[in-house]
Structures are given as C-alpha cells and as structure tokens.
Design a protein around this motif. Sequence first.
Motif, mmCIF file in Angstrom:
data_model
loop_
_atom_site.group_PDB
_atom_site.id
_atom_site.type_symbol
_atom_site.label_atom_id
_atom_site.label_comp_id
_atom_site.label_asym_id
_atom_site.label_seq_id
_atom_site.Cartn_x
_atom_site.Cartn_y
_atom_site.Cartn_z
ATOM 1 N N LEU A 90 7.185 6.102 -3.134
ATOM 2 C CA LEU A 90 8.182 6.703 -4.108
ATOM 3 C C LEU A 90 8.730 5.753 -4.859
ATOM 4 N N CYS A 91 9.505 6.130 -5.981
ATOM 5 C CA CYS A 91 10.115 5.018 -6.685
ATOM 6 C C CYS A 91 11.488 5.415 -7.115
ATOM 7 N N PHE A 92 12.439 4.872 -6.580
ATOM 8 C CA PHE A 92 13.937 5.235 -6.647
ATOM 9 C C PHE A 92 14.270 4.223 -7.549
ATOM 10 N N ASN A 93 14.895 4.597 -8.729
ATOM 11 C CA ASN A 93 15.641 3.770 -9.919
ATOM 12 C C ASN A 93 17.178 3.997 -9.508
ATOM 13 N N ALA A 94 17.694 2.746 -9.395
ATOM 14 C CA ALA A 94 19.086 2.462 -8.702
ATOM 15 C C ALA A 94 19.860 2.741 -9.531
ATOM 16 N N VAL A 95 19.491 2.559 -10.853
ATOM 17 C CA VAL A 95 20.628 2.684 -12.304
ATOM 18 C C VAL A 95 20.630 4.307 -12.602
ATOM 19 N N LYS A 96 19.626 4.950 -12.806
ATOM 20 C CA LYS A 96 19.502 6.345 -13.166
ATOM 21 C C LYS A 96 19.800 7.275 -12.021
ATOM 22 N N LYS A 97 19.611 6.964 -11.015
ATOM 23 C CA LYS A 97 19.580 7.553 -9.440
ATOM 24 C C LYS A 97 18.452 8.522 -9.545
ATOM 25 N N THR A 98 17.214 8.238 -10.002
ATOM 26 C CA THR A 98 16.099 9.237 -9.962
ATOM 27 C C THR A 98 15.032 8.860 -9.136
ATOM 28 N N CYS A 99 14.315 9.780 -8.576
ATOM 29 C CA CYS A 99 13.256 9.371 -7.441
ATOM 30 C C CYS A 99 12.013 10.249 -8.097
ATOM 31 N N ARG A 100 10.967 9.452 -8.003
ATOM 32 C CA ARG A 100 9.630 10.116 -8.325
ATOM 33 C C ARG A 100 8.552 9.748 -7.466
ATOM 34 N N GLU A 101 7.537 10.163 -7.412
ATOM 35 C CA GLU A 101 6.288 9.996 -6.662
ATOM 36 C C GLU A 101 5.640 9.273 -7.734
ATOM 37 N N VAL A 102 4.910 8.046 -7.159
ATOM 38 C CA VAL A 102 3.875 7.340 -7.782
ATOM 39 C C VAL A 102 2.728 7.441 -6.922
ATOM 40 N N ALA A 103 1.761 6.648 -7.685
ATOM 41 C CA ALA A 103 0.304 6.677 -7.020
ATOM 42 C C ALA A 103 0.529 6.310 -5.319
ATOM 43 N N PRO A 104 -0.343 7.021 -4.498
ATOM 44 C CA PRO A 104 -0.537 6.711 -3.168
ATOM 45 C C PRO A 104 -1.325 5.508 -2.800
ATOM 46 N N MET A 105 -1.134 4.909 -1.655
ATOM 47 C CA MET A 105 -1.706 3.650 -1.294
ATOM 48 C C MET A 105 -3.235 4.343 -0.828
ATOM 49 N N HIS A 106 -4.283 3.535 -0.619
ATOM 50 C CA HIS A 106 -5.472 4.100 -0.264
ATOM 51 C C HIS A 106 -5.591 4.176 1.344
ATOM 52 N N GLU A 107 -4.724 3.754 1.960
ATOM 53 C CA GLU A 107 -4.398 3.779 3.492
ATOM 54 C C GLU A 107 -3.070 4.151 3.898
ATOM 55 N N CYS A 108 -2.991 4.876 4.932
ATOM 56 C CA CYS A 108 -1.724 5.314 5.437
ATOM 57 C C CYS A 108 -1.316 3.921 6.229
ATOM 58 N N ARG A 109 -0.072 3.766 6.114
ATOM 59 C CA ARG A 109 0.700 2.381 6.521
ATOM 60 C C ARG A 109 1.803 2.615 7.084
ATOM 61 N N SER A 110 2.401 2.387 8.215
ATOM 62 C CA SER A 110 3.580 2.591 9.056
ATOM 63 C C SER A 110 3.730 0.944 9.576
ATOM 64 N N LYS A 111 4.997 0.499 9.414
ATOM 65 C CA LYS A 111 5.440 -0.317 9.985
ATOM 66 C C LYS A 111 4.728 -1.756 9.176
ATOM 67 N N LEU A 112 4.577 -1.592 7.947
ATOM 68 C CA LEU A 112 3.552 -2.536 7.084
ATOM 69 C C LEU A 112 4.830 -3.771 6.652
ATOM 70 N N MET A 113 4.196 -4.619 5.970
ATOM 71 C CA MET A 113 4.831 -5.945 5.308
ATOM 72 C C MET A 113 4.588 -5.672 3.792
ATOM 73 N N VAL A 114 5.560 -5.777 3.014
ATOM 74 C CA VAL A 114 5.678 -5.628 1.600
ATOM 75 C C VAL A 114 6.469 -6.800 0.811
ATOM 76 N N ALA A 115 5.814 -7.127 -0.163
ATOM 77 C CA ALA A 115 6.229 -8.333 -0.853
ATOM 78 C C ALA A 115 6.151 -7.901 -2.333
ATOM 79 N N VAL A 116 7.002 -8.561 -3.295
ATOM 80 C CA VAL A 116 6.486 -8.528 -4.831
ATOM 81 C C VAL A 116 6.375 -9.883 -5.242
#
Length: 167
Positions: A90-116
């Motif tokens: 999901l993508c939450f825009n902090a300025v507009k306060k909107t939430c939209r679904e974006v493309a799902p990952m290829h694999e289910c992931r819980s307790k994952l690591m994320v970086a940009v």
Amino acid sequence: MMTKKKDKEFVTPRFAYPRIPQDILFAIGGFHNGIPSDVIEAYDVRANRWSVVEGFDSIGRRAHHGTAVVGFDIYVIGGEEGSKDLRSCLCFNAVKKTCREVAPMHECRSKLMVAVLRGAVYAMGAEAEGKNQRSAERYDPKANQWSWIAPMNKGRRGASAAVLNGT
C-alpha cells in the motif's frame, strides 16, 4: 545561524528557527492487544506529542510489515494479517492523506527488511510459510512494478536494512 553587525556576532536562538514540516515520525500498524492494528499515529518532534492520523482509507490490519519512504509516499509492504502472510503493498501519501494499493510483491513476506536506494524500494528476506527467506525484490514506484534481484547468501527474518551515503 549567525549574523554579523559591526564586528559583533549574534547567534539566532534555536526556538527562532523556522519550523521544518519534515520533523514528523509515523507509527503504522503493528499489534494492539494481540491483534494487528490499522492505526497510523504521527509524532510531532517539535511539539513533543502524538496524534492519530484520520481521514483516509484504512491500510488494513497489519503487523510485521516493512515501511519505506519515497518523497511524501510511505509504502506499507507485506507483513501479516492474523496468521496470513501478505505480499500486498500500500502507498500512504502523508500530505494528501490518501492510501492506495500498488503492485504486490512476487512473494509473501512477513518480518522482512526494507530499504530505499536511489528511489527504488527493496524488500529482502522475511518469514514465509514458517521459513527464513533468502529472496529479495526491488520496487520501481514510477513503473509500479516489482522485480527479482539476486538472493541473499543466507535466509533471515526480523533483521534491519539501512542505506548510508548511497550504499
């Protein structure tokens, strides 16, 4: 910040600096009373207070997910809802306060690591079906697409990832 006036220096006191709107921290989802939560709270560093962010479509109940920030968009990635591992993003825009679904990952992931890194979101490792995962994928926000990248040498979950000076 310093100014000079006839060989005298005047230091601007910190309380007189302009307010920087980026001084906000977000707490998204997690567990509340043993149940995954859909609440987003914001902490204003300068005001030293928390408030519940309201007025947007729910992110759904999520825990053990990852988050990544690109511009004013906060990506809420994977995690779990109850005992179900998720691959949704999901993508939450902090300025507009909107939430939209974006493309799902290829694999289910819980307790994952994320970086940009350089505007791309990376999701690495995780727990899926009770096992530590080695796989990793990259999300391109402009193309709204996940792609596989080389797997890690060892599977892991619940770790952290960080970027420092573009590395």
